[in-house]
Design a protein around this motif. Structure first.
Motif, short mmCIF file in Angstrom:
data_model
loop_
_atom_site.label_atom_id
_atom_site.label_comp_id
_atom_site.label_asym_id
_atom_site.label_seq_id
_atom_site.Cartn_x
_atom_site.Cartn_y
_atom_site.Cartn_z
N LEU A 1 43.14 32.77 48.75
CA LEU A 1 42.31 32.78 47.44
C LEU A 1 42.50 34.01 46.43
O LEU A 1 42.66 33.88 45.33
CB LEU A 1 40.87 32.73 47.80
CG LEU A 1 40.30 31.54 48.59
CD1 LEU A 1 38.91 31.77 49.31
CD2 LEU A 1 40.27 30.25 47.54
N MET A 2 42.88 35.12 47.08
CA MET A 2 43.13 36.30 46.17
C MET A 2 44.34 36.18 45.43
O MET A 2 44.45 36.27 44.05
CB MET A 2 43.06 37.47 46.97
CG MET A 2 42.93 38.87 45.96
SD MET A 2 42.79 40.44 46.90
CE MET A 2 41.13 40.18 47.04
N GLY A 3 45.25 35.56 46.16
CA GLY A 3 46.66 35.25 45.40
C GLY A 3 46.45 34.20 44.28
O GLY A 3 47.00 34.40 43.21
N THR A 4 45.79 33.25 44.61
CA THR A 4 45.01 32.29 43.52
C THR A 4 44.68 32.94 42.19
O THR A 4 44.94 32.47 40.92
CB THR A 4 44.23 30.96 43.87
OG1 THR A 4 45.00 30.47 44.99
CG2 THR A 4 43.87 30.19 42.76
N ILE A 5 43.76 33.80 42.40
CA ILE A 5 42.97 34.53 41.36
C ILE A 5 44.09 35.31 40.63
O ILE A 5 44.22 35.40 39.52
CB ILE A 5 41.75 35.22 41.91
CG1 ILE A 5 40.64 34.48 42.38
CG2 ILE A 5 41.45 36.42 40.98
CD1 ILE A 5 39.96 35.24 43.26
N CYS A 6 44.83 36.03 41.41
CA CYS A 6 45.79 36.98 40.78
C CYS A 6 46.96 36.02 39.65
O CYS A 6 47.13 36.46 38.70
CB CYS A 6 46.68 37.78 41.94
SG CYS A 6 45.55 38.95 42.39
N GLU A 7 47.27 34.83 40.27
CA GLU A 7 48.32 34.20 39.56
C GLU A 7 47.68 33.41 38.15
O GLU A 7 47.97 33.53 37.13
CB GLU A 7 48.61 33.02 40.52
CG GLU A 7 49.73 32.21 39.82
CD GLU A 7 51.22 32.90 39.66
OE1 GLU A 7 52.14 32.25 38.98
OE2 GLU A 7 51.24 33.89 40.35
N MET A 8 46.47 32.75 38.47
CA MET A 8 45.67 32.22 37.36
C MET A 8 45.47 33.43 36.23
O MET A 8 45.60 33.25 35.19
CB MET A 8 44.35 31.66 37.80
CG MET A 8 44.60 30.51 38.50
SD MET A 8 42.91 29.52 38.70
CE MET A 8 42.00 30.69 39.57
N ALA A 9 45.03 34.56 36.46
CA ALA A 9 44.88 35.59 35.80
C ALA A 9 46.37 36.12 35.13
O ALA A 9 46.19 36.38 33.94
CB ALA A 9 44.08 36.73 36.39
N TRP A 10 47.28 36.57 35.88
CA TRP A 10 48.54 36.61 35.41
C TRP A 10 49.01 35.57 34.20
O TRP A 10 49.60 36.25 33.24
CB TRP A 10 49.63 36.64 36.22
CG TRP A 10 50.84 36.75 36.08
CD1 TRP A 10 52.02 36.08 35.48
CD2 TRP A 10 51.78 38.29 36.00
NE1 TRP A 10 53.00 36.65 35.40
CE2 TRP A 10 52.96 37.98 35.62
CE3 TRP A 10 51.17 39.56 36.42
CZ2 TRP A 10 53.71 39.14 35.36
CZ3 TRP A 10 51.96 40.54 36.14
CH2 TRP A 10 53.29 40.36 35.79
N ASN A 11 48.96 34.69 34.40
CA ASN A 11 49.19 33.55 33.54
C ASN A 11 48.28 33.29 32.18
O ASN A 11 48.61 32.98 31.07
CB ASN A 11 49.05 32.05 34.22
CG ASN A 11 50.28 31.94 34.96
OD1 ASN A 11 51.55 32.53 34.82
ND2 ASN A 11 50.28 30.98 36.13
N GLN A 12 47.42 34.29 32.10
CA GLN A 12 46.70 34.61 30.89
C GLN A 12 46.78 35.96 30.43
O GLN A 12 45.89 36.45 29.41
CB GLN A 12 45.18 34.26 31.27
CG GLN A 12 44.92 32.91 31.48
CD GLN A 12 45.20 31.91 30.37
OE1 GLN A 12 45.17 32.42 29.15
NE2 GLN A 12 45.55 30.54 30.43
N GLY A 13 47.70 36.75 30.71
CA GLY A 13 47.97 38.05 30.67
C GLY A 13 47.29 39.09 31.28
O GLY A 13 47.35 40.25 30.48
N ILE A 14 46.67 38.86 32.32
CA ILE A 14 45.90 39.88 32.94
C ILE A 14 46.62 40.25 34.46
O ILE A 14 46.68 39.11 35.14
CB ILE A 14 44.83 39.31 33.15
CG1 ILE A 14 43.94 38.79 32.00
CG2 ILE A 14 43.74 40.48 33.84
CD1 ILE A 14 42.55 38.13 31.84
#
Length: 480
Positions: A268-281
């Motif tokens: 779940l933490m990886g999922t959050i990080c990946e989605m945020a990364w793809n929005q520039g975060i």
């Protein structure tokens, strides 16, 4: 005893990672598709499968073999979805349909076969036309989190496809899923803030973030990012990973509970990080890449390696109802064969996208490649907690030095209504092969096939039973 709110005093942080990107959400328009997969990701999958490149073809074979990925799937929408003991549970119907929508949408992007896009669209439309409520025990908050982020990811892949009722689907997400996810992060079902283990927070952070992206809602994205960094609950990064050791590993608090829930939390933490990364975060790199150290810890431990564990005590219960405490004094026993499809995404980010050394992640990603998805890891709900197919979706060439040090930069897609930026969604399969093998992280030989097919997943484990008041009546917290 450690304070739940932060890292243990005196712990030495090993400087193994690059500096984190700015802590605020990226400015400008949202990138679409921009959750777990970007247009570039979809292009890479399609071209590499078309070229017959491994391990993409092995990952794609797992997708096409899954019963959920067939264009013959028919939705079974419900007006109310229940999750939790003591209720007429029917959430199995929901998560099976979500995974069918996601897998058909992903298969469409790889092959260009519009029958799969139509199936995904029809599943999503059927649910947005009928679903009005999530209910049940405290487990309803797991439903809002897990199925909220998964539903949003499936919808993002058919955004703009002919006939997809995007506005109606967004309304369902905002009216049915988001209120429960936000309520849990704000109030934790009326319990003490430490009553619920990290995965409860993480499911709902993921849901709020995904809904924010789907609905182009900057406030919701910022809320999820802020909670990830500084939230009071156990799912914020410094509470989920409370101790950093001098060897570069960082304790995953839930490792003191059991392996299945620790793997769920990492995924779940990886999922959050990946989605945020793809929005520039960049949450992957936040706090000196704290997540890298925690994921390395769980990977080493899950493979049977010795890891340190600092005793961890949390308060349980709810004010005016019941209170107690629980101490975890050592990392729990593990089964090195326990599989969840979480590792390819995380390992490829740190070793390929960022060029960092992560030997435990590399080893565990290769061991469980090619990753499957919902339906490949057992029949219980735990086998559907991740969308999966990471070998296909996240295997990537090693970045250049310049790319590895760059901040994430989302690419907005114009109107934001189509995966390919046009009036209607067009899959990525028309592009030419990328060329080169790229030193694929999870490439494995044919001798690994028995291990791939033997993976049976993780059943949901019961724990932390606690009777809590749900507004006007008592409910049973079954503890995901």
């Amino acid at each position: 005893m450690l304070k739940i709110a932060g890292a243990a005093a005196g712990a030495t942080v090993a400087g193994t990672a690059l500096a984190a990107a700015p802590a605020t959400a990226a400015d400008g328009a949202f990138a679409h598709p921009g959750m777990l997969h970007t247009r570039a990701d979809l292009h890479r999958m399609a071209t590499q499968v078309k070229a017959g490149a491994e391990p993409y073809t092995a990952g794609f074979a797992r997708l096409t073999a899954n019963r959920h990925a067939q264009s013959t799937w028919t939705a079974n929408p419900q007006a109310t979805v229940y999750r939790g003991s003591g209720t007429p549970e029917n959430y199995v119907t929901l998560y099976n349909d979500i995974h069918a929508a996601y897998q058909n949408a992903l298969r469409w992007h790889v092959t260009g076969d519009t029958a799969h896009a139509d199936t995904a669209r029809d599943i999503l439309n059927a649910w947005s036309a009928r679903l009005t409520r999530l209910d049940g025990s405290a487990d309803r908050f797991l439903a809002s989190g897990l199925y909220g982020y998964q539903f949003a990811n499936a919808a993002e892949l058919v955004r703009g496809h002919d006939g997809f009722e995007l506005a109606r689907f967004q309304k369902m997400m905002l009216d049915v899923f988001h209120p429960l996810s936000e309520d849990f992060l704000a109030h934790h079902n009326g319990s003490y803030i430490t009553n619920y283990w990290a995965n409860w927070d993480l499911t709902n952070i993921a849901s709020v973030l995904a809904i924010g992206i789907l609905c182009d809602d900057r406030a919701k994205v910022d809320r999820a990012v802020e909670y990830f960094k500084h939230g009071a609950g156990m799912g914020s990064v410094k509470n989920a990973i409370p101790v950093v050791y001098a060897d570069g590993l960082a304790e995953w608090a839930e490792a003191g509970r059991d392996q299945g829930h620790a793997l769920l939390g990492v995924g779940l933490m990886g999922t959050i990080c990946e989605m945020a990364w793809n929005q520039g975060i960049d949450l992957y790199g936040y706090d000196d890449s704290r997540f890298l150290k925690g994921a390395q810890y769980v990977a080493k431990w899950s493979l049977g390696g010795d890891v340190p564990y600092t005793s961890y005590t949390r308060k349980k219960g709810a004010p005016g109802i019941w209170s107690g405490s629980e101490t975890a004094s050592a990392a729990a026993a593990v089964d090195p064969a326990m599989a969840r499809p979480i590792w390819a995404m995380i390992a490829n980010h740190y070793t390929r996208r960022r060029g960092l050394d992560a030997p435990h992640l590399t080893k565990i990603a290769a061991r469980f490649a090619p990753e499957g998805g919902g339906g490949d890891y057992g029949p219980n709900s735990g086998g559907y907690d991740q969308l999966g197919f990471g070998t296909l979706a996240f295997t990537r060439p090693r970045a250049t030095a310049a790319e590895a040090t760059a901040s994430p930069t989302p690419t907005a897609s114009g109107s934001g209504t189509s995966p390919s930026g046009g009036a209607s969604a067009t899959p990525s399969s028309s592009a030419s092969p990328l060329g080169g093998k790229g030193g694929d992280l999870a490439a494995t030989g044919s001798s690994d096939l028995p291990a791939w097919t033997a993976a049976t997943g993780v059943a949901a484990l019961a724990g932390g039973f606690l009777l809590l008041r749900r507004r006007d009546r008592d409910r049973r917290d079954t503890g995901e």
